[in-house]
Design an enzyme around this catalytic site. Structure first.
Site, PDB file in Angstrom:
ATOM      1  N   ASP A 106       0.927  -1.149  -0.070  1.00 21.30           N
ATOM      2  CA  ASP A 106       0.007  -0.013   0.065  1.00 21.30           C
ATOM      3  C   ASP A 106       0.968   1.309  -0.109  1.00 21.30           C
ATOM      4  O   ASP A 106       2.197   1.292   0.185  1.00 21.30           O
ATOM      5  CB  ASP A 106      -0.804  -0.108   1.268  1.00 21.30           C
ATOM      6  CG  ASP A 106      -0.103   0.144   2.468  1.00 21.30           C
ATOM      7  OD1 ASP A 106       0.796  -0.598   2.711  1.00 21.30           O
ATOM      8  OD2 ASP A 106      -0.545   0.880   3.283  1.00 21.30           O
ATOM      9  N   GLU A 172       0.156  -0.867   5.949  1.00 24.39           N
ATOM     10  CA  GLU A 172       1.129   0.080   6.689  1.00 24.39           C
ATOM     11  C   GLU A 172       1.182   1.390   6.811  1.00 24.39           C
ATOM     12  O   GLU A 172       1.160   1.850   7.697  1.00 24.39           O
ATOM     13  CB  GLU A 172       2.664  -0.565   6.076  1.00 24.39           C
ATOM     14  CG  GLU A 172       3.734  -0.246   7.288  1.00 24.39           C
ATOM     15  CD  GLU A 172       4.354   1.171   7.141  1.00 24.39           C
ATOM     16  OE1 GLU A 172       4.986   1.927   8.262  1.00 24.39           O
ATOM     17  OE2 GLU A 172       4.086   2.008   5.897  1.00 24.39           O
TER      18      GLU A 172
END
Length: 466
Positions: A106, A172
């Site tokens: 991500d 994250e």
């Protein structure tokens, strides 16, 4: 004793394999960058799913894992699921260790398109750098793991003995909110002797770094209120305290006159630091002319071993929409980094005490939306640290620097808690000019090659370790 690369495949052979595979790896990295996998709640979760599917396809294409899956875990005690992660496992054979390779697929929001020199989700090479959101943080970490495994297969064969686990997280950048539940859900699959977290940076484009210290973090939303409603600033200004004035006065108490944190109860720690002059900070942090550094002590100590406090956002009328009124309430986002050696809960307690004790004019203070992340110190006495440093020296041609990082990777404390016997290595593919989280994020192509080679050498070493 860790084996040298020559025990399984020569360094030259590994380097040749990495070089030959680099064009494909960079093309695949470009494909990943084109997927806007922003994990923040306000963005399309389908893009994160697309990214996870693409990464899982790359992992399956390696042809060396017993299992490859996309999985989600619950967020805290809720029924809501976190973003999808990719998990792949391969069982060790003949007494070899197992290594877990972590990265995240991500990315941060891109910000304003006009702040980018090229579109944020269109990978673009300029000079020796690849630009794009996630080109460095951390899709390059994903591809470094994949490219290193390809080099291992190419030089040692697909029937190697090393145990492998890949864990590519999908949230994250949004606080890893389902991370611990994911670890608990897949605890047996994630168990490893060595854990490599590829989410840090290097000293410069020519010198590798092994991160041995990470600051923790405490973030919260702070609202200061003084009035029940807005009032005319001409009629009541000078007697009625507006919330903006109160907020400014309160925030000013967080630092002393030289910019050091002035919150009683926030602690510092000590550690060996390399030479890092203020002129280097001025260049790497892009100071404007005439601006000087804040704080005291060596520059690395301020970045790695002292707390810092930053106001990262403010909710207030824009200049264009400003009216002649006293504001009743103002809200800001406070982000504090805490030094290794202090718990995040103790740091938050100190910050809360300070804010409430220093609210001016009897203002009402509200604190909510609190996040905490623990700091981390690497145990450098284990054999894996020496193996990693040896691999770095072989790949880069210079000895690595042991560094701290001013940023935080809070989930490492969860890894330590659930896998206390694992040796944790914090590495990365970034450099001081990567501009992670910022416009014009980029990956230095030479750093990427050397990072892949480092990991390929390390995997080769561990594959030969008895």
């Amino acid at each position: 004793m860790t084996s040298s690369p020559d025990d399984s495949a020569s360094l030259a052979a590994i380097a040749d394999s990495v070089t030959a595979g680099l064009p494909a790896a960079l093309a695949e990295l470009g494909d990943l960058v084109r997927i806007p996998s922003v994990s923040w709640a306000a963005f399309d979760p389908e893009q994160v799913q697309r990214s996870a599917t693409a990464v899982a396809g790359l992992v399956e294409g390696l042809g060396v894992f017993d299992s490859v899956r996309i999985s989600q875990a619950r967020i805290g005690d809720t029924d809501a699921l976190g973003q999808p992660a990719v998990l792949a496992t391969r069982t060790a054979k003949n007494g070899r260790p197992t290594i877990l390779l972590y990265a995240h697929h991500d990315v941060q929001p891109p910000g304003k398109d006009e702040d980018w020199e090229s579109p944020p989700f269109e990978p673009t090479v300029r000079g020796d750098r690849l630009y794009g959101r996630g080109a460095a943080d951390d899709k390059a970490g994903v591809m470094a793991h994949i490219a290193a495994i390809r080099a291992l297969v190419d030089t040692a064969g697909a029937d190697f003995d090393l145990g492998l686990v890949l864990f590519f997280e999908g949230e994250e950048e949004f606080g890893s909110r389902s991370f611990k539940n994911f670890l608990l859900q897949h605890r047996d699959n994630l168990s490893a002797d060595v854990i490599v977290v590829a989410d840090s940076d290097n000293w410069d484009v020519d010198t590798p770094a092994l991160t041995i210290a990470l600051r923790g973090n405490v973030t919260f939303r702070l609202t200061v209120s003084t009035l029940d409603h807005a009032s005319h600033s001409g009629m009541f200004g000078g007697a009625a305290p507006d919330a903006m004035l109160a907020m400014i006065r309160l925030l000013a108490t967080l630092h002393d006159e030289v910019g050091s944190v002035a919150v009683d109860g926030l602690t510092s720690s000590e550690g060996k630091t390399p030479h890092y002059p203020e002129s280097q900070l001025v260049k790497e942090a892009a100071f404007l002319d005439g601006v000087s550094a804040i704080g005291t002590g060596s520059i690395p100590s301020r970045l790695w071993f002292q707390p810092s406090i930053t106001v990262t956002g403010i909710d207030a009328p824009t200049v264009a929409n400003a009216s002649n009124t006293l504001l009743p309430s103002v809200t800001v986002r406070v982000s504090a980094r805490i030094a290794p050696g202090q718990s995040a809960s103790d740091a938050f307690d100190a910050l809360e005490r300070h804010v409430r004790a220093n609210a001016p004019f009897g203002a009402t203070v509200t604190i909510d939306d609190v996040d905490r992340g623990e700091p981390f110190l690497v145990d450098t006495s284990g054999w894996a640290v020496e193996a990693a440093k040896s691999a770095m020296a072989a790949a880069w041609g210079v000895e690595p620097v042991e560094t701290g990082i001013g940023g935080s990777i809070p989930f490492i404390s969860d890894l330590v808690e659930l896998f206390p016997d694992a040796q944790i290595l914090v590495t990365g593919v970034e450099d001081p000019d990567s501009r992670a989280h910022s416009p014009n994020e980029s990956l230095h192509l030479g750093v990427f090659r050397r990072a892949v080679l480092t990991e390929a050498v390390l995997l080769s070493q561990l594959n030969s370790r008895g």
